[in-house]
Write an enzyme that holds these catalytic residues in place. Structure first.
Site, mmCIF file in Angstrom:
data_model
loop_
_atom_site.group_PDB
_atom_site.id
_atom_site.type_symbol
_atom_site.label_atom_id
_atom_site.label_comp_id
_atom_site.label_asym_id
_atom_site.label_seq_id
_atom_site.Cartn_x
_atom_site.Cartn_y
_atom_site.Cartn_z
ATOM 1 N N ARG A 1 0.950 -1.120 0.041
ATOM 2 C CA ARG A 1 0.193 -0.250 0.233
ATOM 3 C C ARG A 1 0.909 1.116 -0.062
ATOM 4 N NH1 ARG A 1 -3.080 -2.055 5.008
ATOM 5 N NH2 ARG A 1 -0.848 -2.549 5.770
ATOM 6 N N VAL B 1 16.468 -14.314 14.420
ATOM 7 C CA VAL B 1 16.724 -15.061 15.855
ATOM 8 C C VAL B 1 17.022 -14.131 16.857
ATOM 9 C CG1 VAL B 1 16.957 -16.935 17.193
ATOM 10 C CG2 VAL B 1 17.026 -17.418 14.668
ATOM 11 N N GLY C 1 16.086 -11.009 17.524
ATOM 12 C CA GLY C 1 16.463 -9.613 17.291
ATOM 13 C C GLY C 1 17.620 -8.987 17.203
ATOM 14 N N LYS D 1 12.636 -20.296 15.131
ATOM 15 C CA LYS D 1 14.088 -19.823 15.576
ATOM 16 C C LYS D 1 14.594 -21.165 16.296
ATOM 17 C CE LYS D 1 12.276 -15.081 16.770
ATOM 18 N NZ LYS D 1 11.659 -14.398 17.528
ATOM 19 N N GLY E 1 11.348 -5.753 17.959
ATOM 20 C CA GLY E 1 10.976 -4.396 18.011
ATOM 21 C C GLY E 1 11.763 -3.897 16.652
HETATM 22 P P1 NDP Z 1 5.144 -5.724 9.358
HETATM 23 O O1 NDP Z 1 3.840 -6.362 9.185
HETATM 24 O O2 NDP Z 1 4.977 -4.393 10.114
HETATM 25 O O3 NDP Z 1 5.651 -5.033 7.846
HETATM 26 C C1 NDP Z 1 5.604 -5.898 6.541
HETATM 27 C C2 NDP Z 1 5.717 -4.930 5.273
HETATM 28 O O4 NDP Z 1 5.625 -5.913 4.239
HETATM 29 C C3 NDP Z 1 4.572 -3.967 5.292
HETATM 30 O O5 NDP Z 1 5.446 -2.726 4.752
HETATM 31 C C4 NDP Z 1 3.919 -4.466 3.949
HETATM 32 O O6 NDP Z 1 3.244 -3.492 3.198
HETATM 33 C C5 NDP Z 1 4.826 -5.290 3.320
HETATM 34 N N1 NDP Z 1 4.232 -6.186 2.459
HETATM 35 C C6 NDP Z 1 3.459 -7.420 3.003
HETATM 36 N N2 NDP Z 1 3.167 -8.221 2.057
HETATM 37 C C7 NDP Z 1 3.813 -7.823 1.003
HETATM 38 C C8 NDP Z 1 4.027 -7.950 -0.695
HETATM 39 N N3 NDP Z 1 3.097 -9.167 -0.870
HETATM 40 N N4 NDP Z 1 4.599 -7.452 -1.367
HETATM 41 C C9 NDP Z 1 5.041 -6.264 -0.849
HETATM 42 N N5 NDP Z 1 5.371 -5.878 0.492
HETATM 43 C C10 NDP Z 1 4.456 -6.629 1.261
HETATM 44 O O7 NDP Z 1 6.104 -6.706 9.671
HETATM 45 P P2 NDP Z 1 7.468 -6.461 10.635
HETATM 46 O O8 NDP Z 1 8.243 -5.340 9.988
HETATM 47 O O9 NDP Z 1 7.154 -6.598 11.933
HETATM 48 O O10 NDP Z 1 8.255 -7.969 10.224
HETATM 49 C C11 NDP Z 1 8.718 -8.089 9.111
HETATM 50 C C12 NDP Z 1 9.668 -9.355 9.006
HETATM 51 O O11 NDP Z 1 10.732 -9.091 10.061
HETATM 52 C C13 NDP Z 1 8.971 -10.786 9.229
HETATM 53 O O12 NDP Z 1 9.427 -11.626 8.690
HETATM 54 C C14 NDP Z 1 9.148 -10.928 10.931
HETATM 55 O O13 NDP Z 1 9.091 -12.217 11.446
HETATM 56 C C15 NDP Z 1 10.463 -10.301 11.067
HETATM 57 N N6 NDP Z 1 10.965 -9.721 12.420
HETATM 58 C C16 NDP Z 1 10.154 -8.889 13.155
HETATM 59 C C17 NDP Z 1 10.624 -8.600 14.372
HETATM 60 C C18 NDP Z 1 9.667 -7.285 14.986
HETATM 61 O O14 NDP Z 1 9.973 -7.385 16.372
HETATM 62 N N7 NDP Z 1 8.686 -6.817 14.471
HETATM 63 C C19 NDP Z 1 11.791 -8.812 14.915
HETATM 64 C C20 NDP Z 1 12.617 -9.752 14.162
HETATM 65 C C21 NDP Z 1 12.035 -10.208 12.888
HETATM 66 P P3 NDP Z 1 2.532 -2.257 3.787
HETATM 67 O O15 NDP Z 1 3.293 -1.265 4.398
HETATM 68 O O16 NDP Z 1 2.006 -1.591 2.284
HETATM 69 O O17 NDP Z 1 1.400 -2.854 4.522
HETATM 70 N N1 HSE Z 2 7.269 -11.709 17.020
HETATM 71 C C1 HSE Z 2 8.709 -11.744 17.483
HETATM 72 C C2 HSE Z 2 9.079 -11.625 18.863
HETATM 73 C C3 HSE Z 2 9.673 -10.793 16.756
HETATM 74 O O1 HSE Z 2 8.083 -11.357 19.709
HETATM 75 O O2 HSE Z 2 10.018 -12.333 19.344
HETATM 76 C C4 HSE Z 2 11.126 -11.199 16.761
HETATM 77 O O3 HSE Z 2 11.442 -12.104 16.320
#
Ligand code: NDP
Ligand code: HSE
Length: 447
Positions: free
Chosen positions: A48, A131, A133, A204, A307
């Site tokens: 989006r 894994v 963070g 993880k 985070g």
């Molecule tokens: P979010 O849901 O906050 O962000 C996901 C992003 O991906 C959004 O910008 C979304 O777009 C985009 N997106 C989703 N589907 C598509 C697609 N089909 N094509 C293009 N863009 C797409 O996730 P997080 O940032 O929290 O997590 C991202 C990754 O990092 C995951 O694998 C998660 O497991 C990993 N992770 C997260 C941590 C955390 O603390 N949050 C910690 C460690 C790892 P739009 O903005 O337009 O919706």
């Molecule tokens: N959802 C995951 C957690 C993000 O809470 O640990 C970090 O990998």
């Protein structure tokens, strides 16, 4: 565009991606100095675009085109989930782009295919952020400890569930309120059931076991239980025996026996741990992992496990490593999966248990229950009975008692069989809870 820049395509710009963009911009000069070339963002794929006006011309909704673009050197994936991330990353690797990803779900399911694709193209595949963070954990396992023999990796690897359990333990917060707050703070997965049902930690654990034991372990190999059914009374019961409840990921090497070859075990479940253990003091979204290796002994890794900014820190570390390799030539260390150790079924894994029963309060009941533990070869370490408990029907407050049995280490299969028999006894009104008790001091897994 800078001629010698390392050009980055970012897939996803949510909690983590947004922080990657911020740090890339704020630290551009320093990153260039460390990498040996500017690290330049050349495209960002999202679903989006209207949500990201600050990214202007960098934005695209065509992630497929972005990952194979001529002017892209590295693809950073922070979308999450299996598809389209899997197809996009395989395409990117095939096209000769290095990949940095935080996607543990994908790595735990398709790690072998991704590693093969990276090898085939001679490019880097790094995933430190997947894994724990911000904690530098995977690089030490893959590189620093490559000369040692790791026997166990165990700890807290999910920030959301640790946040929830900490809140329930410290302030008596309700499960639902604590989960809502963890989601608001950006810790939870897009579908938080991945956190609370243990799947995120299981992914993880699969990644950790693969690196630690040089054996391909997938999420499907990891026994997984979450915290959804941990109640306030479980937490109180833990406190009653000097413990706290944590969601643990445990990966162990099991020595060969006369009947079984050397094996590994990988499992995730909530467990009682002594309140004096260092893991008991790990609160909120913090993670901590103990690694035990034969020569190194015990190592502890601790820090922010979830985070946006902490995770972006790990992603940028990988990005600088990839950029350095691009600038100086060569690839970073690869994982190895030469050992092919079998993964033990959960039934063969031994631990201690805390079993809470509501029983009829009459002569012979305790002996009958002890007999069932004995029949399955499960040794009892302690028993505590409190009388005058209202029975589950709430009928007669003096006819029922609460019985808590804490066992010595016993195989899961034996404990499960015991509980099945106990649940069928007339004298047992209810098996209220069965929780493991981990002292995290034992070495290895019982045969
Ligand atoms: P979010 O849901 O906050 O962000 C996901 C992003 O991906 C959004 O910008 C979304 O777009 C985009 N997106 C989703 N589907 C598509 C697609 N089909 N094509 C293009 N863009 C797409 O996730 P997080 O940032 O929290 O997590 C991202 C990754 O990092 C995951 O694998 C998660 O497991 C990993 N992770 C997260 C941590 C955390 O603390 N949050 C910690 C460690 C790892 P739009 O903005 O337009 O919706
Ligand atoms: N959802 C995951 C957690 C993000 O809470 O640990 C970090 O990998």
């Amino acid at each position: 565009m800078n001629g010698n820049a390392v050009r980055v395509a970012l897939l996803g710009c949510g909690t983590v991606g947004g922080e990657i963009v911020r740090l890339l911009r704020e630290q551009a000069g320093e990153l260039a100095a460390r990498a040996g070339a500017p690290v330049e963002l050349v495209g960002v794929a999202v679903r989006r675009p209207h949500k990201h006006p600050e990214l202007g011309d960098l934005l695209t909704t065509d992630a497929t085109a972005l990952v194979t673009r001529e002017d892209v050197d590295v693809v950073v994936e922070v979308i999450g989930g299996i598809e389209p991330a899997r197809t996009l990353l395989l395409e990117a690797l095939k096209a000769g782009k290095s990949v940095v990803t935080a996607n543990k779900a994908l790595l735990a399911e398709e790690g072998a295919a991704l590693a093969e694709a990276a090898d085939a193209s001679g490019v880097d595949l790094f995933y430190e952020a997947a894994v724990a963070g911000a904690i530098p954990l995977l690089r030490p396992l893959r590189e620093s400890l490559a000369g040692d023999r790791i026997t166990r990796v165990a700890g807290i690897v999910n920030g959301t569930t640790n946040f929830i359990l900490s809140a329930m333990t410290e302030s008596g917060a309700g499960y639902a309120d604590a989960l809502e707050e963890a989601t608001r703070l950006g810790y939870a997965e897009a579908d938080p059931s991945a956190d609370v049902d243990g799947y995120d930690a299981a992914s993880k654990a699969a990644i950790l076991a693969t690196l630690a034991f040089h054996t391909r372990v997938t999420a499907a190999d990891v026994h997984c239980e979450g915290i959804r059914y941990v109640t306030a009374s479980d937490i109180a019961a833990a406190r009653g025996i000097g413990c706290v409840i944590k969601l643990l990921a445990i990966c162990e090497r099991a020595p060969a026996t006369a009947d079984t070859p050397e094996s590994v075990s990988a499992r995730v479940y909530p467990a009682m741990i002594p309140a004096t253990h260092p893991l008991a003091g790990v609160d909120g979204a913090f993670n901590a992992v103990f690694v035990e290796a034969e020569a190194a002994g015990q190592l502890m890794f601790y820090g922010q496990g979830a985070g946006g900014a902490p995770t972006a820190s790990a992603v940028l570390g990988d990005l600088v490593a990839v950029a350095r390799n691009r600038v100086h030539g060569g690839r970073g260390a690869r994982e190895s999966a030469y050992a092919h150790l079998p993964v033990l079924p959960i039934g063969a894994v031994a631990t201690r248990y805390h079993v809470s029963l509501e029983v009829a309060d009459r002569a012979g009941v305790l002996a009958a229950i002890a007999g069932e533990f004995s029949a399955q070869g499960v040794s009892i370490a302690a028993v505590r009975q409190t009388g005058g408990v209202a029975d589950s029907a709430g009928a007669d407050p003096v006819s029922a008692a609460r019985l808590v049995v804490v066992t010595h280490a016993a195989p899961e299969a034996a404990l499960a069989a015991t509980v099945r028999v106990l649940a069928g006894l007339d004298a047992v009104h209810a098996v209220d809870s069965v929780l493991r008790v981990e002292d995290l001091g034992r070495k290895g897994v019982a045969p």
